[in-house]
Structure formats: C-alpha cells, structure tokens
Motif scaffolding. Structure first.
Motif, PDB file in Angstrom:
ATOM      1  N   SER A   1       3.988   1.106   5.845  1.00 46.17           N
ATOM      2  CA  SER A   1       4.086   2.892   5.407  1.00 46.17           C
ATOM      3  C   SER A   1       5.276   3.336   4.315  1.00 46.17           C
ATOM      4  O   SER A   1       4.472   3.277   3.120  1.00 46.17           O
ATOM      5  N   MET A   2       6.461   3.392   4.249  1.00 46.29           N
ATOM      6  CA  MET A   2       7.899   4.073   4.319  1.00 46.29           C
ATOM      7  C   MET A   2       7.905   3.167   2.777  1.00 46.29           C
ATOM      8  O   MET A   2       7.819   3.333   1.786  1.00 46.29           O
ATOM      9  N   VAL A   3       7.438   1.663   2.626  1.00 47.28           N
ATOM     10  CA  VAL A   3       7.589   0.956   1.513  1.00 47.28           C
ATOM     11  C   VAL A   3       6.759   1.599   1.018  1.00 47.28           C
ATOM     12  O   VAL A   3       6.838   1.208  -0.425  1.00 47.28           O
ATOM     13  N   GLY A   4       5.585   0.943   1.412  1.00 49.16           N
ATOM     14  CA  GLY A   4       4.226   1.464   0.802  1.00 49.16           C
ATOM     15  C   GLY A   4       4.729   2.674  -0.145  1.00 49.16           C
ATOM     16  O   GLY A   4       4.065   2.438  -1.483  1.00 49.16           O
ATOM     17  N   ASP A   5       4.760   3.385   0.111  1.00 48.30           N
ATOM     18  CA  ASP A   5       4.947   4.744  -0.842  1.00 48.30           C
ATOM     19  C   ASP A   5       5.720   4.805  -1.418  1.00 48.30           C
ATOM     20  O   ASP A   5       5.637   5.081  -2.877  1.00 48.30           O
TER      21      ASP A   5
ATOM     22  N   LEU B   1       6.108   2.408  -3.317  1.00 41.93           N
ATOM     23  CA  LEU B   1       6.077   1.247  -4.184  1.00 41.93           C
ATOM     24  C   LEU B   1       5.129   1.916  -5.529  1.00 41.93           C
ATOM     25  O   LEU B   1       5.037   2.159  -6.588  1.00 41.93           O
ATOM     26  N   LYS B   2       4.414   3.174  -4.431  1.00 42.70           N
ATOM     27  CA  LYS B   2       3.737   4.052  -5.654  1.00 42.70           C
ATOM     28  C   LYS B   2       4.730   4.965  -6.014  1.00 42.70           C
ATOM     29  O   LYS B   2       3.928   5.478  -7.210  1.00 42.70           O
TER      30      LYS B   2
ATOM     31  N   LYS C   1       8.040   6.734  -8.216  1.00 42.44           N
ATOM     32  CA  LYS C   1       8.364   6.438  -9.815  1.00 42.44           C
ATOM     33  C   LYS C   1       9.440   5.748  -9.366  1.00 42.44           C
ATOM     34  O   LYS C   1      10.372   5.125 -10.051  1.00 42.44           O
ATOM     35  N   ASN C   2      10.527   6.063  -8.136  1.00 42.73           N
ATOM     36  CA  ASN C   2      11.678   5.516  -8.329  1.00 42.73           C
ATOM     37  C   ASN C   2      11.215   3.912  -6.501  1.00 42.73           C
ATOM     38  O   ASN C   2      11.614   4.375  -5.968  1.00 42.73           O
ATOM     39  N   LYS C   3      10.818   2.917  -7.429  1.00 38.95           N
ATOM     40  CA  LYS C   3      10.391   1.415  -7.012  1.00 38.95           C
ATOM     41  C   LYS C   3      11.341   1.095  -6.380  1.00 38.95           C
ATOM     42  O   LYS C   3      12.395   1.521  -6.786  1.00 38.95           O
ATOM     43  N   PRO C   4      11.297   0.434  -5.262  1.00 41.93           N
ATOM     44  CA  PRO C   4      13.026  -0.265  -4.538  1.00 41.93           C
ATOM     45  C   PRO C   4      12.823  -0.894  -5.475  1.00 41.93           C
ATOM     46  O   PRO C   4      12.051  -1.832  -6.175  1.00 41.93           O
ATOM     47  N   GLY C   5      14.345  -1.698  -5.534  1.00 40.48           N
ATOM     48  CA  GLY C   5      14.454  -2.860  -7.017  1.00 40.48           C
ATOM     49  C   GLY C   5      14.164  -4.040  -6.206  1.00 40.48           C
ATOM     50  O   GLY C   5      14.091  -5.592  -6.784  1.00 40.48           O
TER      51      GLY C   5
ATOM     52  N   ALA D   1       1.011  -7.977  -1.416  1.00 37.12           N
ATOM     53  CA  ALA D   1       0.844  -7.880  -2.919  1.00 37.12           C
ATOM     54  C   ALA D   1       0.823  -6.286  -3.831  1.00 37.12           C
ATOM     55  O   ALA D   1       1.072  -6.321  -4.847  1.00 37.12           O
ATOM     56  N   GLN D   2       1.450  -4.768  -2.622  1.00 32.58           N
ATOM     57  CA  GLN D   2       1.957  -4.107  -3.729  1.00 32.58           C
ATOM     58  C   GLN D   2       3.035  -4.199  -4.720  1.00 32.58           C
ATOM     59  O   GLN D   2       3.185  -3.740  -5.406  1.00 32.58           O
ATOM     60  N   ALA D   3       3.940  -5.136  -3.632  1.00 37.34           N
ATOM     61  CA  ALA D   3       5.210  -5.338  -4.343  1.00 37.34           C
ATOM     62  C   ALA D   3       5.148  -6.413  -6.069  1.00 37.34           C
ATOM     63  O   ALA D   3       5.142  -6.177  -7.049  1.00 37.34           O
ATOM     64  N   ALA D   4       3.997  -7.025  -5.098  1.00 37.80           N
ATOM     65  CA  ALA D   4       3.669  -7.856  -6.901  1.00 37.80           C
ATOM     66  C   ALA D   4       3.104  -6.758  -7.801  1.00 37.80           C
ATOM     67  O   ALA D   4       2.977  -7.211  -9.274  1.00 37.80           O
ATOM     68  N   GLY D   5       1.654  -6.303  -7.386  1.00 39.65           N
ATOM     69  CA  GLY D   5       1.533  -5.309  -8.270  1.00 39.65           C
ATOM     70  C   GLY D   5       1.907  -4.388  -9.415  1.00 39.65           C
ATOM     71  O   GLY D   5       1.870  -3.777 -10.930  1.00 39.65           O
ATOM     72  N   ASN D   6       3.085  -3.720  -8.711  1.00 38.09           N
ATOM     73  CA  ASN D   6       4.089  -3.038  -9.305  1.00 38.09           C
ATOM     74  C   ASN D   6       5.534  -3.992  -9.557  1.00 38.09           C
ATOM     75  O   ASN D   6       6.447  -2.551 -10.038  1.00 38.09           O
TER      76      ASN D   6
END
Length: 201
Positions: A114-118, A120-121, A123-127, A145-150
């Motif tokens: 859930s923290m990773v999902g948040d 990814l949403k 402004k400071n997305k993980p690399g 899917a969330q990672a790919a979408g971002n």
C-alpha cells in the motif's frame, strides 16, 4: 583474449562460449595464493583474471572442461560445476540484498504494497519498485500495473521474508526505491543475478 580498440571499453572472452564482450558484462575470476579459483564480482582483486559470461551454463561448462587451468596455465583448485554456480549465484544475490540494506539505511526505501502504491501516485515517485517473488499474483500484478502506468521499472526478486529481514520489520510484499544512486546499482545487480539464473535472455 583481450582487445582494446581506441576509446572502447576493455573486452574479454568467455572461457566457455568464447564470445567477446565488454569486460564489465562478464564475471571475473582470479586465483587465490593457494591456487583456488575465486569469483571477483568487483573485478578489483590483483592478479591475472579469467572470465565467463554472467550465465550459470557458461560457468559450469568452463569448470567441466577445465578451462580455468588452461587460462591460468597451471593446476588450479576449482569446485564442482554445481557448487561453483551455486557459490556465484549466492554472491550475486547477496550483492542485491546488500544494496537493498544500504538503501534502507540511507532512508531511500518505501516498504509495503500500500505504501508503494501511494508513492507511485505521489509527485515523488520511486525510481524502482521491487516485488517479492512469493507475493500473491493479485497483489503482484496490481503493483506491477501501477508501476508500469507511472513509467517506473518494476522487478520481481527476493521474498517477502527477505524484505522484512533486510528492513528489520515484518515481511513486506514490495519495496519502492526512491530516486537515488541505489536505483542504477540495484537495476544492474538484479540484471546480473537474473541473467546468471537464465531468467533474462
């Protein structure tokens, strides 16, 4: 055989398949003072080096056909092919785990699905996002899917227990690596590990 063309990266040949690659795309081995063949993942140990592809099959073939003795031009002590490949796989995996631990120590990790999902949403997305190999398919596919979408690279490596142990916490299904030098280091080390296991062609 070494080959250095003007300005290009040093190249070496694999003892098994004889394919020539950039030296940093191979695994280097050296001889210990006792004449034992030792992996040198950082390619920094002194002495003559011998190389194989980052591939368990090439390493096993080099051991089986006694190529290390020919490369070093002397009698050498080398483990059996399965022992040698298990040794190198362990070292490559430890390298991945070491970078995760260092990134955590530097405060560059977001842990948990859930923290990773948040993240990814935000402004400071993980690399980079890492997903545990043993996470449920539903959770794993959702995070991927969330990672790919971002536009964030996402790889499956290690287990939930591994992540928890490295972070000193309960098992975690995924990690987000904040943008930093750790992203490139982890991408490279995971690629080498998965190449060695034959998971990436």
């Amino acid at each position: 055989m070494a080959r250095q063309d003007g300005g290009e990266k040093p190249q070496r040949s694999c003892l098994a398949c004889r394919e020539t690659r950039d030296r940093d795309r191979l695994i280097r081995f050296v001889l210990s003072p006792q004449g034992e063949v030792v992996p040198d993942l950082d390619a920094k140990l002194p002495g003559r080096g011998a190389y194989t592809c980052v591939n368990a099959a090439c390493l096993a073939a080099a051991v089986k056909h006694r190529q290390f003795g020919r490369a070093f031009k002397r009698e050498v002590a080398v483990p059996a092919p399965d022992e040698m490949t298990a040794w190198v796989a362990k070292l490559l995996l430890e390298r991945v785990m070491g970078y995760v631990a260092l990134a955590n120590k530097a405060g560059k990790i977001v842990a948990g699905g859930s923290m990773v999902g948040d993240a990814l949403k935000s402004k400071n997305k993980p690399g980079l996002v890492l997903v545990a190999r043993d996470v449920s398919e539903g959770i794993g596919e959702k995070i991927e899917a969330q990672a790919a979408g971002n536009g964030v690279p996402c790889l499956r490596v290690l287990t939930k227990d591994d992540y928890g142990a490295l972070l000193g916490k309960a098992p975690r299904s995924a990690l987000g690596i904040k943008s930093s030098g750790f992203v490139a280091q982890l991408l490279k080390s995971i690629e080498r590990y998965r190449n060695f296991l034959g998971e990436v062609q």
